[in-house]
Enzyme design. Structure first.
Site, PDB file in Angstrom:
ATOM      1  N   LYS A  35       0.842  -1.206   0.000  1.00  0.00           N
ATOM      2  CA  LYS A  35       0.000   0.000   0.000  1.00  0.00           C
ATOM      3  C   LYS A  35       0.874   1.252   0.000  1.00  0.00           C
ATOM      4  O   LYS A  35       2.074   1.167   0.276  1.00  0.00           O
ATOM      5  CB  LYS A  35      -0.894  -0.027   1.243  1.00  0.00           C
ATOM      6  CG  LYS A  35      -0.105  -0.048   2.544  1.00  0.00           C
ATOM      7  CD  LYS A  35      -0.996  -0.294   3.739  1.00  0.00           C
ATOM      8  CE  LYS A  35      -0.184  -0.282   5.019  1.00  0.00           C
ATOM      9  NZ  LYS A  35      -0.903  -0.847   6.150  1.00  0.00           N
ATOM     10  N   TYR A  85      14.118  32.682   2.962  1.00  0.00           N
ATOM     11  CA  TYR A  85      12.902  33.454   3.224  1.00  0.00           C
ATOM     12  C   TYR A  85      12.858  33.996   4.651  1.00  0.00           C
ATOM     13  O   TYR A  85      13.311  33.330   5.595  1.00  0.00           O
ATOM     14  CB  TYR A  85      11.674  32.554   3.032  1.00  0.00           C
ATOM     15  CG  TYR A  85      11.338  32.299   1.585  1.00  0.00           C
ATOM     16  CD1 TYR A  85      11.090  33.344   0.704  1.00  0.00           C
ATOM     17  CD2 TYR A  85      11.255  30.997   1.108  1.00  0.00           C
ATOM     18  CE1 TYR A  85      10.762  33.092  -0.620  1.00  0.00           C
ATOM     19  CE2 TYR A  85      10.922  30.735  -0.207  1.00  0.00           C
ATOM     20  CZ  TYR A  85      10.679  31.792  -1.068  1.00  0.00           C
ATOM     21  OH  TYR A  85      10.362  31.542  -2.377  1.00  0.00           O
TER      22      TYR A  85
HETATM   23  C1  LIG Z   1      -0.250  -1.597   6.971  1.00  0.00           C
HETATM   24  C2  LIG Z   1      -0.832  -2.818   7.521  1.00  0.00           C
HETATM   25  C3  LIG Z   1      -0.003  -3.895   7.877  1.00  0.00           C
HETATM   26  C4  LIG Z   1       1.495  -3.843   7.850  1.00  0.00           C
HETATM   27  O1  LIG Z   1       1.958  -3.169   8.980  1.00  0.00           O
HETATM   28  P1  LIG Z   1       3.521  -2.994   9.262  1.00  0.00           P
HETATM   29  O2  LIG Z   1       3.577  -2.432  10.624  1.00  0.00           O
HETATM   30  O3  LIG Z   1       4.017  -2.048   8.236  1.00  0.00           O
HETATM   31  O4  LIG Z   1       4.112  -4.327   9.147  1.00  0.00           O
HETATM   32  C5  LIG Z   1      -0.617  -5.068   8.281  1.00  0.00           C
HETATM   33  N1  LIG Z   1      -1.951  -5.168   8.337  1.00  0.00           N
HETATM   34  C6  LIG Z   1      -2.764  -4.130   8.032  1.00  0.00           C
HETATM   35  C7  LIG Z   1      -4.250  -4.322   8.142  1.00  0.00           C
HETATM   36  C8  LIG Z   1      -2.246  -2.924   7.626  1.00  0.00           C
HETATM   37  O5  LIG Z   1      -3.060  -1.903   7.332  1.00  0.00           O
END
Ligand SMILES: *Cc1c(COP(=O)(O)O)cnc(C)c1O
Length: 634
Positions: A302, A529
């Site tokens: 993701k 700035y």
């Molecule tokens: C993002 C996510 C993960 C992975 O989590 P990490 O801490 O990056 O390993 C696992 N399960 C769900 C439902 C997530 O949204």
């Protein structure tokens, strides 16, 4: 040749002895074995009868290494064999090259050649870099660069990699003459032609006199040029163009394919995020060592693979055979399908408008509420889907994000029974405090609520499904809760759950840029700035092309963070601008064009997250899309 006993690949062996025995099984059919770095006692018994040429520092070694003297650009090596002294010199100073050269010396002796005759060749050994780079090319092309060496074996490796990374339907190979192949050019190019067909390459661009002379050996779409300049000229004058293709650039060093790469590369600014795909793989292997062989692995890609890129990361994951991918939104899943990823993909936040895409692209939605369940079933009916569609049921066990709660379990089970068009592929939940030992009590409660959900659904549905609850931190800290699958996220990108684990992981991403301009600023002047960068004593500053629009947040200005130039920390001065910022390089040996490291190690990512008042997850996912991603595979 037994070249080296390293630390790699030690997992799964009871110890060094077993590992040596396993490696030696490669030599079952050998009559002479040259062994570098092992003593006679370490050789497995059944091989001791063979002719062994042992190389080592010890007295009893057949080839004894007396002395290695490393100089600024070369190394002198003194060896003794059969009471005779040999003095080699090689143009390398690293231990691997020294050790390899000594092994080669052993092979010369083993084959009855006189090493003295080859002293001059040792002095001129070329260095071998087996590094493949992927870059975004012009005209929607993807460029794979491999112009360090050119031989048949490395061509095979590169073609394999091309197939693994192909994102467009068409594949082009730009190939120079292959030098020093040791076979007749006719046979050589015949063989290459066979390879190109085998790897389903669509077009070949051959560069060089020999490959051009053998044009008739090739049966695919082909064009030839006498030399690199001619090809560059043809591209510049639009006589030829390459569109929508994944291109492998493979040439002998003398052909200067860097020039072609420059030409075909998408131009963008100096700031890049370099992603090392080997290190990604190593991290995954580490997590694989924590789970049982039968436990499946879902990898989280993701948010564009935590900022690292989705298609490229997914290609690598598909290649190394992970079981599942997960994305947040349907669009991300569609992108993976368009990149020819055929692994099952779970979509965690299916939105009403995206359900049609989910079905069309064979993605698997997370069902987290009765509303989304009904909506998805309606869409299935509309799409005329006949077979039971795989879905993933999300249970809220205490995180209180998406998911069915404990009060819903019975109703959920009976509702699912009413919809045979859905097949529950998995039941899962997410832990809220897996990396914090103070929350272990709560985590265990979450696990027991999860068990309850699974048992209610299992009983009612009457069929099995995959159960999963652990993310990266959970994999390490809750080995009793791996169930049938684990969901690996940040860990594979190199961020561990604690300092001990951190030592076992490799950092995958490096954010780099280059100095645009250097200037001397007088005491009393200001930088940037709002005149916030007050100059007390005369200083030198470097302007670097990274700003808050790249994800280099404004709060990092005015000395809150330091980048590295030639290994020295250089603090920001003044406010961070949108596309640039200034750093203090007073008394630092640097020039315009020099590399600037924002981060390349976990420690630097950690420092950045502290300066940004956040966590590494946000650091990685904040690097904006305009920062070019470059992929390395060795
Ligand atoms: C993002 C996510 C993960 C992975 O989590 P990490 O801490 O990056 O390993 C696992 N399960 C769900 C439902 C997530 O949204």
């Amino acid at each position: 040749m037994f070249t080296n006993l390293g630390d790699a690949h030690s997992d799964g062996f009871s110890g060094v002895k077993q590992k040596i025995a396993e490696k030696f099984s490669l030599f079952d059919n050998c009559t002479v074995i040259v062994v570098n770095g092992l003593n006679a006692k370490q050789i497995p018994t059944k091989f001791r009868k063979k002719k062994l040429i042992l190389i080592g520092k010890e007295k009893g070694s057949a080839i004894q290494i007396k002395k290695t003297s490393v100089e600024s650009t070369s190394t002198k090596i003194e060896l003794v064999h059969a009471s005779k002294n040999y003095n080699l010199e090689i143009p390398f100073t690293d231990t691997a090259s020294i050790s390899n050269a000594i092994t080669c010396f052993g092979v010369l002796l083993a084959t009855g050649l006189e090493p003295e005759k080859y002293y001059s060749s040792f002095k001129e050994l070329p260095s071998i870099a087996l590094r493949l780079e992927i870059k975004n090319g012009i005209n929607n092309c993807v460029l794979i660069n491999d112009f360090y060496n050119s031989d048949l074996d490395s061509l095979k490796i590169a073609l394999n990699y091309l197939n693994q990374q192909t994102r467009n339907s068409s594949k082009t190979v730009i190939l120079s003459d292959i030098e020093q192949s040791g076979q007749s050019t006719k046979n050589l190019y015949k063989e290459i032609s066979k390879l190109l067909k085998q790897y389903k390459i669509n077009s070949l661009i051959g560069i060089g006199k020999n490959i051009s002379a053998n044009a008739s050996a090739f049966t695919i779409n082909k064009t030839f040029f006498e030399n690199t300049n001619e090809f560059v000229g043809a591209i510049n004058s639009n006589q030829i163009g390459i569109n929508n293709s994944t291109i492998l650039l493979k040439g002998a060093r003398s052909f200067g394919f860097e020039n072609i790469s420059q030409l075909l590369q998408q131009k963008s600014h100096d700031t890049i995020l370099e992603i090392n795909l080997n290190k990604l793989t190593e991290n995954i292997n580490y997590y694989r060592s924590l789970i049982k062989p039968e436990t499946q692995l879902m990898c989280m890609v993701k948010a564009t693979g935590y900022g690292s890129g989705s298609a490229e990361i997914a290609k690598t994951l598909q290649h190394i055979g992970v079981n599942y991918l997960a994305v947040a939104y349907a669009d991300e899943g569609v992108e993976l399908r368009n990149a020819q990823i055929n692994l099952p993909v779970m979509v965690m936040s299916p939105e009403e408008d995206s359900l049609e895409d989910i079905i069309n692209f064979n993605l698997e939605p997370e069902i987290y509420s009765f509303r989304i369940l009904e909506l998805f079933c309606k869409q299935l009916q509309k799409s005329g889907n006949a077979e039971a569609y795989p879905v993933h049921i999300k249970i809220d066990t205490g995180m209180h994000r998406l998911g069915f709660e404990e009060k819903d379990f019975e109703t959920l089970a009976s509702t699912l029974l009413k919809y045979p068009q859905l097949k529950v592929k998995s039941i899962f939940s997410h832990l809220a405090g897996r990396d914090n030992s103070e929350l272990d009590g709560f985590t265990n409660e979450q696990i027991s609520v999860f068990e309850k959900a699974c048992s209610v659904l299992k009983t009612k549905l009457g069929y099995g499904f995959i159960k999963h609850i652990c993310n990266s931190g959970g994999i390490t800290r809750f080995k009793n809760a791996h169930y049938d699958m684990v969901r690996l996220g940040i860990g594979m990108y190199g961020v561990g759950v604690n300092t001990e684990e951190q030592t076992k992981l490799q950092n995958v991403g490096a954010l780099k840029t280059r100095i645009s301009q250097i200037k001397n600023i007088k005491a009393g002047d200001t930088v940037g700035y709002n005149r916030n960068g007050k100059v007390i004593d005369d200083i030198t500053i470097a302007v670097i092309p990274i700003g808050y629009a790249d994800g280099f947040k404004r709060e990092l200005g005015n000395g809150k963070f330091a980048v590295y130039i030639n290994k020295i920390a250089c603090k920001t001065i003044g406010n961070i601008c949108m596309d640039m910022c200034m750093v203090d390089v007073t008394n630092i040996n640097c020039k315009e064009g020099d590399e600037v490291i924002v981060f390349e190690s976990f420690g630097q990512i950690h420092n950045l997250s502290v300066a940004m008042n956040t966590i590494p997850y946000e650091v990685l996912t904040s690097i904006s899309g305009r920062v070019k991603r470059i992929y390395l595979q060795e």
